[in-house]
Design a protein around this motif. Structure first.
Motif, PDB file in Angstrom:
ATOM      1  N   LEU A   1       0.878  -1.168   0.000  1.00  0.00           N
ATOM      2  CA  LEU A   1       0.000   0.000   0.000  1.00  0.00           C
ATOM      3  C   LEU A   1       0.913   1.215   0.000  1.00  0.00           C
ATOM      4  N   ILE A   2       0.862   2.007  -1.075  1.00  0.00           N
ATOM      5  CA  ILE A   2       1.820   3.095  -1.273  1.00  0.00           C
ATOM      6  C   ILE A   2       1.106   4.443  -1.189  1.00  0.00           C
ATOM      7  N   ILE A   3       1.502   5.264  -0.230  1.00  0.00           N
ATOM      8  CA  ILE A   3       0.926   6.593  -0.115  1.00  0.00           C
ATOM      9  C   ILE A   3       1.390   7.460  -1.277  1.00  0.00           C
ATOM     10  N   GLN A   4       0.485   8.277  -1.820  1.00  0.00           N
ATOM     11  CA  GLN A   4       0.768   9.051  -3.032  1.00  0.00           C
ATOM     12  C   GLN A   4       1.396  10.406  -2.698  1.00  0.00           C
ATOM     13  N   ASN A   5       2.638  10.362  -2.250  1.00  0.00           N
ATOM     14  CA  ASN A   5       3.413  11.588  -2.057  1.00  0.00           C
ATOM     15  C   ASN A   5       4.896  11.213  -2.055  1.00  0.00           C
ATOM     16  N   ASP A   6       5.754  12.148  -1.712  1.00  0.00           N
ATOM     17  CA  ASP A   6       7.197  11.886  -1.757  1.00  0.00           C
ATOM     18  C   ASP A   6       7.612  10.790  -0.782  1.00  0.00           C
ATOM     19  N   PHE A   7       6.883  10.652   0.302  1.00  0.00           N
ATOM     20  CA  PHE A   7       7.106   9.593   1.275  1.00  0.00           C
ATOM     21  C   PHE A   7       6.986   8.226   0.587  1.00  0.00           C
ATOM     22  N   GLY A   8       5.842   7.999  -0.059  1.00  0.00           N
ATOM     23  CA  GLY A   8       5.615   6.735  -0.742  1.00  0.00           C
ATOM     24  C   GLY A   8       6.549   6.520  -1.918  1.00  0.00           C
ATOM     25  N   LYS A   9       6.862   7.599  -2.643  1.00  0.00           N
ATOM     26  CA  LYS A   9       7.758   7.473  -3.801  1.00  0.00           C
ATOM     27  C   LYS A   9       9.140   6.980  -3.386  1.00  0.00           C
ATOM     28  N   ALA A  10       9.627   7.466  -2.245  1.00  0.00           N
ATOM     29  CA  ALA A  10      10.955   7.048  -1.787  1.00  0.00           C
ATOM     30  C   ALA A  10      10.964   5.571  -1.428  1.00  0.00           C
ATOM     31  N   TYR A  11       9.923   5.115  -0.740  1.00  0.00           N
ATOM     32  CA  TYR A  11       9.808   3.690  -0.429  1.00  0.00           C
ATOM     33  C   TYR A  11       9.762   2.856  -1.708  1.00  0.00           C
ATOM     34  N   GLU A  12       8.898   3.275  -2.643  1.00  0.00           N
ATOM     35  CA  GLU A  12       8.721   2.500  -3.875  1.00  0.00           C
ATOM     36  C   GLU A  12      10.013   2.459  -4.688  1.00  0.00           C
ATOM     37  N   LEU A  13      10.706   3.593  -4.780  1.00  0.00           N
ATOM     38  CA  LEU A  13      11.959   3.640  -5.524  1.00  0.00           C
ATOM     39  C   LEU A  13      12.972   2.666  -4.935  1.00  0.00           C
ATOM     40  N   GLY A  14      13.100   2.670  -3.616  1.00  0.00           N
ATOM     41  CA  GLY A  14      14.048   1.767  -2.976  1.00  0.00           C
ATOM     42  C   GLY A  14      13.702   0.310  -3.216  1.00  0.00           C
ATOM     43  N   PHE A  15      12.421  -0.028  -3.125  1.00  0.00           N
ATOM     44  CA  PHE A  15      12.024  -1.425  -3.317  1.00  0.00           C
ATOM     45  C   PHE A  15      12.195  -1.847  -4.770  1.00  0.00           C
ATOM     46  N   ARG A  16      11.925  -0.945  -5.691  1.00  0.00           N
ATOM     47  CA  ARG A  16      12.124  -1.289  -7.109  1.00  0.00           C
ATOM     48  C   ARG A  16      13.613  -1.444  -7.426  1.00  0.00           C
ATOM     49  N   GLN A  17      14.463  -0.717  -6.730  1.00  0.00           N
ATOM     50  CA  GLN A  17      15.904  -0.926  -6.894  1.00  0.00           C
ATOM     51  C   GLN A  17      16.284  -2.332  -6.456  1.00  0.00           C
ATOM     52  N   PHE A  18      15.683  -2.797  -5.369  1.00  0.00           N
ATOM     53  CA  PHE A  18      15.916  -4.176  -4.936  1.00  0.00           C
ATOM     54  C   PHE A  18      15.428  -5.157  -5.992  1.00  0.00           C
ATOM     55  N   LEU A  19      14.220  -4.941  -6.517  1.00  0.00           N
ATOM     56  CA  LEU A  19      13.657  -5.861  -7.497  1.00  0.00           C
ATOM     57  C   LEU A  19      14.520  -5.945  -8.756  1.00  0.00           C
ATOM     58  N   ALA A  20      15.181  -4.843  -9.103  1.00  0.00           N
ATOM     59  CA  ALA A  20      15.990  -4.809 -10.320  1.00  0.00           C
ATOM     60  C   ALA A  20      17.280  -5.601 -10.189  1.00  0.00           C
ATOM     61  N   THR A  21      17.684  -5.926  -8.979  1.00  0.00           N
ATOM     62  CA  THR A  21      18.973  -6.588  -8.783  1.00  0.00           C
ATOM     63  C   THR A  21      18.868  -7.975  -8.154  1.00  0.00           C
ATOM     64  N   THR A  22      17.709  -8.323  -7.623  1.00  0.00           N
ATOM     65  CA  THR A  22      17.599  -9.589  -6.914  1.00  0.00           C
ATOM     66  C   THR A  22      17.356 -10.760  -7.873  1.00  0.00           C
ATOM     67  N   SER A  23      17.775 -11.931  -7.459  1.00  0.00           N
ATOM     68  CA  SER A  23      17.488 -13.152  -8.204  1.00  0.00           C
ATOM     69  C   SER A  23      16.174 -13.778  -7.746  1.00  0.00           C
ATOM     70  N   LEU A  24      15.596 -13.238  -6.687  1.00  0.00           N
ATOM     71  CA  LEU A  24      14.316 -13.724  -6.180  1.00  0.00           C
ATOM     72  C   LEU A  24      13.208 -13.378  -7.175  1.00  0.00           C
ATOM     73  N   LYS A  25      12.309 -14.316  -7.421  1.00  0.00           N
ATOM     74  CA  LYS A  25      11.200 -14.092  -8.339  1.00  0.00           C
ATOM     75  C   LYS A  25      10.029 -13.500  -7.562  1.00  0.00           C
ATOM     76  N   VAL A  26       9.766 -12.212  -7.818  1.00  0.00           N
ATOM     77  CA  VAL A  26       8.778 -11.473  -7.040  1.00  0.00           C
ATOM     78  C   VAL A  26       7.702 -10.905  -7.958  1.00  0.00           C
ATOM     79  N   ASP A  27       6.454 -11.215  -7.659  1.00  0.00           N
ATOM     80  CA  ASP A  27       5.314 -10.563  -8.296  1.00  0.00           C
ATOM     81  C   ASP A  27       4.921  -9.409  -7.384  1.00  0.00           C
ATOM     82  N   PHE A  28       5.236  -8.189  -7.793  1.00  0.00           N
ATOM     83  CA  PHE A  28       5.014  -7.010  -6.964  1.00  0.00           C
ATOM     84  C   PHE A  28       3.688  -6.377  -7.349  1.00  0.00           C
ATOM     85  N   VAL A  29       2.717  -6.427  -6.449  1.00  0.00           N
ATOM     86  CA  VAL A  29       1.402  -5.827  -6.684  1.00  0.00           C
ATOM     87  C   VAL A  29       1.195  -4.721  -5.663  1.00  0.00           C
TER      88      VAL A  29
END
Length: 222
Positions: A163-191
């Motif tokens: 659940l992502i809040i629609q402001n800079d707070f949520g954007k920072a969280y989402e950016l960090g998690f997407r950076q993880f998704l871009a480098t991990t070998s774990l298969k993640v369906d991110f919804v």
């Protein structure tokens, strides 16, 4: 922990330490943070004051102002405290609120201490030396979540709901998690579902996320 006065040092004329934050509509965690922030001043009164290295004590008045988590309201409140109240230091809350005023506060050399936001912009001693944060940066926190997922679900396919809040707070969280998704070998369906900061409930978003039967839920919000 109401508004009060307590001695403090070192070598400061009596000045106002102000905090711009949410009050009546605040999340419980934010209300608790504000209460804890004021404990040193309350304890200072009980102990007879806080002295500097020379033994001299000074007075500090604390006050909370309510900006309803609205950046447009943060600006005039800070202007009032700067120009009318003569505040020594102003603390702010919010990843979208603080950037609206931290240029002004730094230009005026007014301390903007321990801002109640983990946005990665804080920690800029060259351009904004008077502003510093205290929570872990949200993007770093999101990377740590990723490391935990790799250990917990190694070799598995998983669904992560957020659940992502629609402001800079949520954007920072989402950016960090997407950076993880871009480098991990774990298969993640991110919804995910997005949440307006002023939304009265999260029922619809959570109903949708639960229907995806996630293995992990992350609240990228307050």
């Amino acid at each position: 922990l109401g508004d009060g006065v307590a001695p403090i040092g070192p070598n400061l004329l009596p000045q106002l330490l102000r905090a711009i934050t949410l009050q009546p509509r605040a999340a419980q965690s934010t209300q608790l943070e504000c209460a804890v922030m004021r404990l040193p001043f309350k304890n200072g009164i009980a102990a007879g004051g806080i002295a500097d290295s020379t033994g001299k004590t000074f007075m500090i008045e604390t006050e909370l102002k309510d900006d309803s988590y609205d950046p447009a309201k943060t600006v005039p409140l800070v202007d009032e405290l700067l120009d009318s109240a003569g505040s020594f230091a102003i603390q702010t809350l919010g990843s979208s609120n603080t950037p609206k005023v931290y240029d002004k506060l730094n230009q005026r050399c007014v301390p903007n201490p321990y801002v109640m936001t983990g946005h990665p912009a804080w920690g800029d001693p060259v351009n904004h030396p008077w502003t510093w944060g205290h929570p872990l940066p949200y993007n770093i926190e999101a990377l740590l979540w990723g490391g935990m997922l790799e250990k917990k679900f190694a070799g598995q396919d998983i669904t992560v709901a957020a659940l992502i809040i629609q402001n800079d707070f949520g954007k920072a969280y989402e950016l960090g998690f997407r950076q993880f998704l871009a480098t991990t070998s774990l298969k993640v369906d991110f919804v995910f579902e997005r949440l307006d900061p002023t939304a009265p409930t999260v029922t619809n978003q959570m109903t949708t996320l639960v229907a995806r039967n996630p293995d992990v839920f992350i609240a990228m919000t307050a």
